[in-house]
Structure formats: C-alpha cells, structure tokens
Design a protein around this motif. Structure first.
Motif, mmCIF file in Angstrom:
data_model
loop_
_atom_site.group_PDB
_atom_site.id
_atom_site.type_symbol
_atom_site.label_atom_id
_atom_site.label_comp_id
_atom_site.label_asym_id
_atom_site.label_seq_id
_atom_site.Cartn_x
_atom_site.Cartn_y
_atom_site.Cartn_z
ATOM 1 N N MET A 144 13.882 10.738 -11.072
ATOM 2 C CA MET A 144 13.208 10.081 -9.950
ATOM 3 C C MET A 144 12.766 8.676 -10.368
ATOM 4 O O MET A 144 12.221 8.491 -11.456
ATOM 5 C CB MET A 144 12.002 10.912 -9.504
ATOM 6 N N PRO A 145 13.019 7.667 -9.510
ATOM 7 C CA PRO A 145 12.607 6.304 -9.852
ATOM 8 C C PRO A 145 11.108 6.249 -10.140
ATOM 9 O O PRO A 145 10.315 6.944 -9.513
ATOM 10 C CB PRO A 145 12.961 5.509 -8.592
ATOM 11 N N ARG A 146 10.722 5.394 -11.092
ATOM 12 C CA ARG A 146 9.312 5.256 -11.478
ATOM 13 C C ARG A 146 8.686 3.993 -10.900
ATOM 14 O O ARG A 146 7.521 3.716 -11.150
ATOM 15 C CB ARG A 146 9.187 5.261 -13.006
ATOM 16 N N ASN A 147 9.483 3.226 -10.138
ATOM 17 C CA ASN A 147 8.976 1.987 -9.539
ATOM 18 C C ASN A 147 9.416 1.885 -8.089
ATOM 19 O O ASN A 147 10.508 2.323 -7.732
ATOM 20 C CB ASN A 147 9.533 0.761 -10.279
ATOM 21 N N TRP A 148 8.559 1.285 -7.279
ATOM 22 C CA TRP A 148 8.994 0.827 -5.969
ATOM 23 C C TRP A 148 9.567 -0.576 -6.135
ATOM 24 O O TRP A 148 9.190 -1.315 -7.054
ATOM 25 C CB TRP A 148 7.792 0.765 -5.015
ATOM 26 N N PRO A 188 -12.023 -4.983 4.783
ATOM 27 C CA PRO A 188 -12.748 -3.935 5.529
ATOM 28 C C PRO A 188 -11.869 -2.737 5.895
ATOM 29 O O PRO A 188 -12.381 -1.655 6.178
ATOM 30 C CB PRO A 188 -13.215 -4.659 6.803
ATOM 31 N N LEU A 189 -10.551 -2.928 5.886
ATOM 32 C CA LEU A 189 -9.666 -1.845 6.343
ATOM 33 C C LEU A 189 -8.838 -1.214 5.229
ATOM 34 O O LEU A 189 -8.467 -0.045 5.323
ATOM 35 C CB LEU A 189 -8.709 -2.366 7.428
ATOM 36 N N PHE A 190 -8.501 -2.013 4.190
ATOM 37 C CA PHE A 190 -7.572 -1.513 3.165
ATOM 38 C C PHE A 190 -8.163 -1.660 1.771
ATOM 39 O O PHE A 190 -8.927 -2.606 1.505
ATOM 40 C CB PHE A 190 -6.257 -2.306 3.225
ATOM 41 N N PRO A 191 -7.793 -0.763 0.829
ATOM 42 C CA PRO A 191 -8.258 -0.920 -0.555
ATOM 43 C C PRO A 191 -7.513 -2.078 -1.228
ATOM 44 O O PRO A 191 -6.394 -2.428 -0.821
ATOM 45 C CB PRO A 191 -7.887 0.420 -1.201
ATOM 46 N N MET A 192 -8.120 -2.665 -2.235
ATOM 47 C CA MET A 192 -7.556 -3.862 -2.855
ATOM 48 C C MET A 192 -6.162 -3.612 -3.438
ATOM 49 O O MET A 192 -5.304 -4.495 -3.407
ATOM 50 C CB MET A 192 -8.516 -4.386 -3.933
ATOM 51 N N ALA A 193 -5.922 -2.404 -3.948
ATOM 52 C CA ALA A 193 -4.603 -2.125 -4.530
ATOM 53 C C ALA A 193 -3.495 -2.298 -3.490
ATOM 54 O O ALA A 193 -2.422 -2.838 -3.781
ATOM 55 C CB ALA A 193 -4.569 -0.701 -5.094
ATOM 56 N N LEU A 194 -3.754 -1.876 -2.262
ATOM 57 C CA LEU A 194 -2.738 -2.016 -1.212
ATOM 58 C C LEU A 194 -2.648 -3.467 -0.727
ATOM 59 O O LEU A 194 -1.559 -3.956 -0.394
ATOM 60 C CB LEU A 194 -3.028 -1.080 -0.039
ATOM 61 N N ILE A 195 -3.784 -4.155 -0.681
ATOM 62 C CA ILE A 195 -3.764 -5.565 -0.285
ATOM 63 C C ILE A 195 -2.931 -6.368 -1.301
ATOM 64 O O ILE A 195 -2.126 -7.225 -0.934
ATOM 65 C CB ILE A 195 -5.204 -6.116 -0.183
ATOM 66 N N GLN A 242 -0.515 -5.165 -3.139
ATOM 67 C CA GLN A 242 0.901 -4.822 -2.929
ATOM 68 C C GLN A 242 1.465 -5.537 -1.702
ATOM 69 O O GLN A 242 2.655 -5.863 -1.648
ATOM 70 C CB GLN A 242 1.068 -3.307 -2.777
ATOM 71 N N GLU A 243 0.616 -5.800 -0.734
ATOM 72 C CA GLU A 243 1.064 -6.466 0.490
ATOM 73 C C GLU A 243 1.569 -7.884 0.186
ATOM 74 O O GLU A 243 2.479 -8.375 0.863
ATOM 75 C CB GLU A 243 -0.094 -6.517 1.498
ATOM 76 N N VAL A 244 1.002 -8.521 -0.824
ATOM 77 C CA VAL A 244 1.337 -9.926 -1.097
ATOM 78 C C VAL A 244 1.968 -10.140 -2.466
ATOM 79 O O VAL A 244 2.205 -11.284 -2.874
ATOM 80 C CB VAL A 244 0.068 -10.816 -0.984
ATOM 81 N N THR A 245 2.245 -9.050 -3.184
ATOM 82 C CA THR A 245 2.732 -9.214 -4.556
ATOM 83 C C THR A 245 4.083 -9.931 -4.597
ATOM 84 O O THR A 245 4.906 -9.806 -3.676
ATOM 85 C CB THR A 245 2.859 -7.853 -5.282
ATOM 86 N N THR A 246 4.306 -10.670 -5.688
ATOM 87 C CA THR A 246 5.608 -11.298 -5.904
ATOM 88 C C THR A 246 6.325 -10.647 -7.086
ATOM 89 O O THR A 246 7.365 -11.124 -7.523
ATOM 90 C CB THR A 246 5.445 -12.811 -6.168
ATOM 91 N N GLU A 247 5.747 -9.542 -7.602
ATOM 92 C CA GLU A 247 6.443 -8.774 -8.643
ATOM 93 C C GLU A 247 7.634 -8.051 -8.024
ATOM 94 O O GLU A 247 7.530 -7.555 -6.900
ATOM 95 C CB GLU A 247 5.493 -7.728 -9.268
ATOM 96 N N ARG A 248 8.745 -7.974 -8.755
ATOM 97 C CA ARG A 248 9.922 -7.276 -8.224
ATOM 98 C C ARG A 248 9.715 -5.758 -8.207
ATOM 99 O O ARG A 248 10.251 -5.068 -7.342
ATOM 100 C CB ARG A 248 11.161 -7.584 -9.055
ATOM 101 N N TYR A 249 8.992 -5.248 -9.174
ATOM 102 C CA TYR A 249 8.805 -3.800 -9.254
ATOM 103 C C TYR A 249 7.329 -3.457 -9.356
ATOM 104 O O TYR A 249 6.582 -4.144 -10.064
ATOM 105 C CB TYR A 249 9.566 -3.225 -10.458
ATOM 106 N N SER A 260 3.856 1.877 9.185
ATOM 107 C CA SER A 260 5.108 1.107 9.175
ATOM 108 C C SER A 260 4.766 -0.377 9.150
ATOM 109 O O SER A 260 3.622 -0.755 8.877
ATOM 110 C CB SER A 260 5.971 1.464 10.383
ATOM 111 N N VAL A 261 5.731 -1.223 9.404
ATOM 112 C CA VAL A 261 5.594 -2.662 9.672
ATOM 113 C C VAL A 261 5.181 -3.497 8.450
ATOM 114 O O VAL A 261 5.817 -4.502 8.138
ATOM 115 C CB VAL A 261 4.609 -2.920 10.841
ATOM 116 N N LEU A 262 4.093 -3.093 7.752
ATOM 117 C CA LEU A 262 3.544 -3.942 6.684
ATOM 118 C C LEU A 262 4.400 -3.878 5.413
ATOM 119 O O LEU A 262 5.123 -2.920 5.168
ATOM 120 C CB LEU A 262 2.106 -3.525 6.384
ATOM 121 N N ASN A 263 4.255 -4.935 4.587
ATOM 122 C CA ASN A 263 5.046 -5.029 3.357
ATOM 123 C C ASN A 263 4.822 -3.851 2.417
ATOM 124 O O ASN A 263 5.771 -3.336 1.820
ATOM 125 C CB ASN A 263 4.697 -6.316 2.598
#
Lengths: 452, 452
Positions: free
Chosen positions: B14-18, B48-55, B57-64, B230-233
């Motif tokens: 199973m892949p270990r990265n998104w 106010p709506l999302f935890p920082m880890a997801l925020i 991920q929403e804007v990350t420029t890392e490939r994995y 859905s929809v979000l990065n």
C-alpha cells in the motif's frame, strides 16, 4: 506492527475441487425416502427437477468433485474471498483471542449463495435446460440465482414470499437488475398459488407456498428445472470452497483454529466453512470446537427432534432425516430471514448426531448488538444472519479475556447487511423484540411430524 | 487461459504517501480569495473550521505527503482496493479493448469517500477536536465521516438535505449504525435552518442550506470543526491513493492505460484516480487520454464558465476560481446525487484549462443502461455516479471494436449501488427521464456570478 488485516489468495490459489464430507464420516447419513413408498429415492425420482450432474453430486461418495472451468471463470469475479483478521474488533473487546472472519459479502448477491447458484445454473445449462425456477424469502438466494442464470443464458423465474416482496423492494430490483423475473407468492400463475388466493386473497405467503409454485412450474415444463439454495448435499458440497480457501489462508499466517462458529438456517453457509476443517479434525491434524449458532426462535438443532420430515411446508418433497421443528412450523418473524427454516440440512444433522459439532441458540437483540459493534470497528455492516455467529464469536472472545487464553476463533461473515438496514434502524431505535421458542411451543410444533 | 480478473496488492504494498499534483504543473492554480477583501485567504481565515494540518495540506507545495500510521491502520480494513480486469464485460461487448476498473465500493461507506474522511477525522482528533459537523446529500459522504469519526472517538453530526433524508432512509440508518447523528436540513438547531423554516416550513432543503447549518455549528464551538468531502485540494490529495495503487496494479500486469475515464461531481474521485497518472504523463513515461464524464444536467466543465465563485449556495465560503454554473444553480434531480454540484474542484478546473484533460457529458439513461450491462457481466451493481464513467468506457470500447484498437481503458468504479436500487427500479420500469441543460439555462445560471 500488527499483522495484516486481510489474508488474500491469488486466483491461481483458488481451490479446484469441492469437498465431500460423506466418505470421511464414521457412518453415512440415513437415506432420503420417497414419501409414498418410504423407500430410498433414486435418480429417476429427482430427474424431473434436477439435472443428472447435480443428482450424482447429491449421492456421490467421492471425496473431491472437480469444479468445472466454466464455474471457476465466474467464481473469479469475487473468489477467492478475503479472510480478515479482526484487529480492531479484538482491540475494542480487549481480548487476547485472535478473531478471523471469512467474508462472503463480496459476491454479486452480497452473500455465499452464488457459490452454489453458479454451478447449479452451469449444470442445468449444460443439460440443455432453458429456465430455472426457485423460491426466495428475504431474497439472497433469488438474487444469486438471477445473477448465475445470466452467466449461462438461462431465464430465472423466482417466487418471493409476498410479505418479503412487499417489505423489501430493493431485493426485487436487484433481482431484476441481474435479469431475473420475480413474482410475489402466492401468484395466480400456478394451481398452488390460485388455490391459496381463492381461499385467502390477501395471503402474505410462506416459503412453503413459494416452493410449491416453483416446483409446479418446473415439473410441468421439460425445458425448466428447479433449484434449491440450501439443505441438500450438493448445495453444501459447492459451499465447501469457503472452508477450503479459509484453510489455505490460515495456513499462510500459521494459524490453526481452536473454535469455528457459523450461523445455521438450512446449513449451507455453516457446512461450507466447517466441513473442510472437520476433515482435518477427523484426520487428527487439528482439533477445533465447531459450533453452530441458530436463532432462539427457530432452534432446530438445540430443541428440534431428529426425525424424518418433509423439506417443505406443503409436504411435497421427499422425506429427509434431520433435526426439525416440524414442516408446518412457522417461525416468528425475526429479521434473519435466512435462518427461519423448520429443519436442518440432513448432513449437518447427521454430523451433530455423531457428536462432531455443538450448537447454541441466540435471541436477536444480542445479535444486532454484536452487528453494531462489528460495524463500528471493522467497517462492515453484517447481514442479520451472520450477526448470530458474531454474537457467539464475541462471547467466546470475552471468555478468553477472562481466562487469558489466546484462542484462534474463525467465523463466517456470510453476507453484508446493506439491504437489511431497516432491521438495524429498528434495533437502534429500541424497537426490536426478542423471540425464543418455549418448550410447549416446541412440543406442539413437532407433534405433527410424519410417522416413518 | 485468460489473465486474472483481480489484480491485488498486499497491505505491505500500500502506498505510504499521498501525491500532490500542484508542484508538477506548469503553473500553479489561482489562489482562493477572501470574499470581503478579495485577497488570497490565509491559514487564519480557515482555522475556525479546519485543523492546521489540513490547512497546510491545502496549500502545500510538497510533491508527497506521508500518510500517518494511524490512518494506514484504518485504510487496511479495505485498502489496497482491488483493480479488476473486466473480462466478462469485454466479451459481452466483443471489444479488443482491455478494460480495467479500480473498485472503491469495498470501503465501509461503499465508495471512495472514506479515503479522505479517515484522515480528516484523524487530523481533527489529533488537534483536540471532539466533534465534526458536515452536510450530506445522497449520504455517501455523511456515512464515510460517521465511520471515520468512530475510529478516533469523534462525535459526528450530519445535516442531510431534507428531501434525501426522507427519500433514502437506508442511508440515515447506515450513518446511525456507524454511530453518527443525523438531522434533516433545514433543522431548527441553527439560525440558518430556523430562518428557512420560518419562511418555508416544508422546505425540501438543499446542499447549500445544509452546508450553512454545519458551518454555523462548527464556527460557534471551539471543540467542533467542519469537514468537506470533495472540491478542496486536501480532499483530492487524500484520494490520490486510488491512482497510486492503480499504477502499481497495472504495472503488475504490464499494462499502460491509453484512456482513463472517471465521473466528476466535485472532482475528488476523478482527481484521485487521474492525478498520479497525470504525473506520469507530465514526466513523459506514459501518455493517456484523461477524460472526465459529467452529467448533462450539471455540465460544469463542458458548459460552465471558468470564474471565481462561491463553493456554497448561500455564498458563505471563500471565492474559488473554477468551472461553475453559478453557485445558486440547482441541478435537475438526476439519480447521481453525488454529481449534482454547481462547480468543479479548482485544481481540476486548472488542469482542464491547461489542456491536460478532456471532458464529456452524458444523460442518465445511457448511464443506467451501462450500469445494467456492467452488473449482468461483472456482478457488481454500480452507484449511479460511476455509471457515467462506465457509459464513456463502453463507448470507448465499442469504438475500439470498430477500429480494432486494443486500447487499455482504466476507469474508477467509485461505489456500489446497493442503496440506489430504487433508481435502477425506475430505469428498468422505463420510468426515468433524461435531463440536459440547455444553452439558455446555462446563460441564466451563470448570469448571477460574483464580479471579481
């Protein structure tokens, strides 16, 4: 690092034979009798309804029966089925036991039923039959046969018990999506159905009436045969692929079962899982406790008598020696429709009489409680039937928690509950009743048994 | 001897990265804007709506992005998911094409949605959040989040569009079985809901209203966050495990896709399958045609405009540049509820603008026809959403039949249709309508777009 959740087999590892338990038993099961002559039935008695290949499988003394390539081709759509290690359930229970479940819900019908529907359709098509008739209660068997018929170009015509037909419209649509034709029973398409309707225009139907209608149509048309989804030897034979795969899968992780639990209605799911392990037990290579779990409302093994009885309510079938509550016994309407059968497979009944297995009965609320626990930990919503096995499985795992025993428990998760969600709704709303058959009710039920 | 029907990966494979497509694109997608300032939103706007880890991920420029062990543990219940070779469908079509389908219906919810519900629940629990709120239409997303919340001890509260809540009782029960709480929307639990009910006591609700209710509750409670399906990065990021697995599986059989087709609503299923292959296409290691299939009744890619618009009907979200039919567009009530969204994921919209993929639109009867053909040959009844992909897949396979091309076609079978059987019933009964959005209706719909 925990071990894998899923133990998978490749298609090349799929068993190529079904296993026949009969020659390995210390004595053969009693013969099936013709209800008129009370003599053992012969192939000619069964030929109007079944193709000769299935009749031969019904009485074969060969240990292994090869699975035809054309059947393997269809099995490959979902087989080998996965064996799961229930890590998250174990953790939630806090048990040292290791729980494995063999999952048959990946099949087209969502249960183990296609394992026998596919070969039954194949052998009928190979014999030149054009149409199969059958009955269905809750609808799993009808769905399986509709799908199987589509694989070999057979028309499939299904009589579904009227009450289920009205209450479970999703099953009807699933059957039609697979190309089957479905009628509520009683119907005005048969003498049997018309007779009932004349007397009871609003009859909710019964499995017995539906069998009568399906058998009547099959008997009247040379191009039409009848198919049965449980009870008979050839049905259990086909289901042994479940246990054969599970044996291979457990061997892959070096596990040997201490306890095997399965739910029993007609017995095909239970026999399918247990018989290959029973072969090993008889050979002395392992010694699992093999435990059947039946509903307390329909306790054929734990409260029925071992006697010759009819397979159907109307008394049209041959007489089979089995654990029975009497062929006109109508079980309370529990949600596990697939376990509401008055008798038990003659082969399983014989195994039980030989002392090679044990049986317990469960009421349904404990079973649904187990189903919810399972869904929330393992992510699969079980059909009401296997929640009986899961309840016994959890009971065993909690016993291990007390004793500290690291037992290996194997169970058959024979189907998902996607089309049974209304039953879960009732359970979650606290709107479900328990049903258990009293001793008096058992005595009344078995009073009408035929005298053989 | 044909090749295997199922191409399986072990859990250790199973892949270990998104995979994050953004850094591999020739240009980044346009920023998300604050509706008040029209400046790019920052982390604080979303906190106010999302935890920082997801925020992040929403804007990350890392490939994995590494998948946490705690998420992999839950993924293992059903992942890696199977890739199937559709031998029996190919045979029925008489096509030389090789059709592969990646099946996500094996998940607890019966679709791809748990791939993102599980990490979303995990990151929220890790951030000390106790409760998640969300909206759901047909119910797949709500089911997935209810299950995911149960894995990490989170309460999950779901507002379901009233019309769906009433029409699809099975989904409600499934959500409750997994431990979620569900309310019909509009409800009297929120200001947004009460306001609607005061004006329209019999309101059937809408996804936009349900979002408003879920967001309102999350914004008012420090221990509560909101989750989007859905929809979000970050949602598309989590879904790339589908395509990463499919790449490994196709490599096992030495196949390289010529055509990849997936259905698009918000875009997460399509992006999840296609993005890892798009990485390979951009790297020049393969050159598949990547084709989105959307409903003709809601054709955001093929008929919408590429413009800044709100994600919700009420206009409460940030502005996203995407292909849209206008945020107050209400699609006709087709049965593929998961495809009834006015916009398209900004990342997929950007990829489409870059000319890296194509899009087609289908009306629903052709799709259900494909679904029935698929069910009868492959044994799986598809959800209405992926029947759109299957219709395009069959179209491509029949083109290959004419040209003789042995193309490799890959599609995403993103869910089963067990809870959508009434829609099949209507199709089989000839009681289904086609809906296609006219040019005039498109012009009217997009007239109300915000001016940015």
């Amino acid at each position: 690092m925990t071990s894998d959740s899923k133990i998978l087999l490749s298609e090349s590892e799929m068993p190529r034979n079904w296993y026949n338990l009969v020659p390995d038993l210390p004595s053969p099961p009693p013969p099936v009798l013709h209800p008129g002559t009370l003599q053992p039935v012969g192939p000619d008695d069964l030929a109007p309804l079944f193709p000769m290949a299935l009749i031969e499988q019904e009485v074969t003394t060969e240990r292994y029966v090869p699975i035809p390539e054309e059947v393997l081709d269809v099995y490959r759509l979902w087989r080998p089925s996965p064996l799961y290690r229930a890590h998250r359930l174990e953790k939630a229970l806090g048990t040292p036991a290791k729980i494995y479940y063999k999952y048959e819900g990946v099949s087209p019908a969502g249960s183990h039923k296609p394992n026998t529907a596919v070969p039954q359709a194949f052998y009928n098509a190979a014999a030149g039959i054009r149409r199969l008739t059958t009955e269905t209660g809750a609808g799993q068997w009808g769905t399986a046969l509709a799908f199987a018929g589509a694989q070999y170009g057979l028309d499939v015509e299904i009589w579904q018990v009227r009450a289920s037909y009205d209450q479970k419209p999703y099953r009807k649509i699933m059957i039609e999506t697979f190309g089957g034709t479905i009628h509520p029973s009683p119907s005005n398409l048969t003498d049997a159905g018309r007779k009932i309707l004349a007397e009871h225009p609003d009859s909710p139907g019964s499995l017995g009436i539906a069998i009568s209608e399906a058998v009547e149509v099959a008997a009247q048309h040379a191009d039409t045969n009848y198919a049965l989804g449980s009870v008979l030897n050839h049905v259990l034979l086909h289901q042994t692929i479940i246990g054969e795969e599970a044996l291979l899968q457990l061997a892959k992780v070096g596990a040997t079962p201490d306890v095997i639990v399965g739910c029993t209605g007609g017995g095909s799911n239970f026999g399918g899982l247990a018989f290959p392990f029973l072969r090993e037990k008889l050979a002395g290579t392992m010694n699992p406790t093999i435990r059947a779990v039946e509903p307390a409302s329909c306790p054929s093994l734990t409260k029925g008598v071992y006697a010759y009885d009819f397979g159907d309510t109307a008394g049209m079938t041959p007489l089979m020696k089995m654990h029975t509550l009497g062929h006109d016994f109508i079980p309370d309407p529990i949600h596990a429709g697939g376990l509401r059968y008055h008798g038990m497979s003659p082969l399983i009944s014989h195994v039980y009489e030989l002392g090679l297995m044990e049986a317990v009965a469960k009421t349904q609320k404990e079973c649904f409680e187990a189903g919810v626990t399972f869904a929330r930990t393992e992510g699969i919503i079980p059909a009401p039937e296997p929640t009986h096995a899961l309840a016994a499985c959890i009971e065993e795992a909690l016993r291990c928690k007390e004793t500290g025993e690291e037992k290996v428990i194997l169970t058959a998760l024979c189907g998902h509950g996607h089309l049974d969600l209304p039953a879960y709704g009732r359970f979650l709303a606290g709107d479900m009743e328990d049903h258990a058959l009293s001793e008096e009710a058992v005595a009344t039920a078995i009073a009408g048994l035929p005298r053989v």
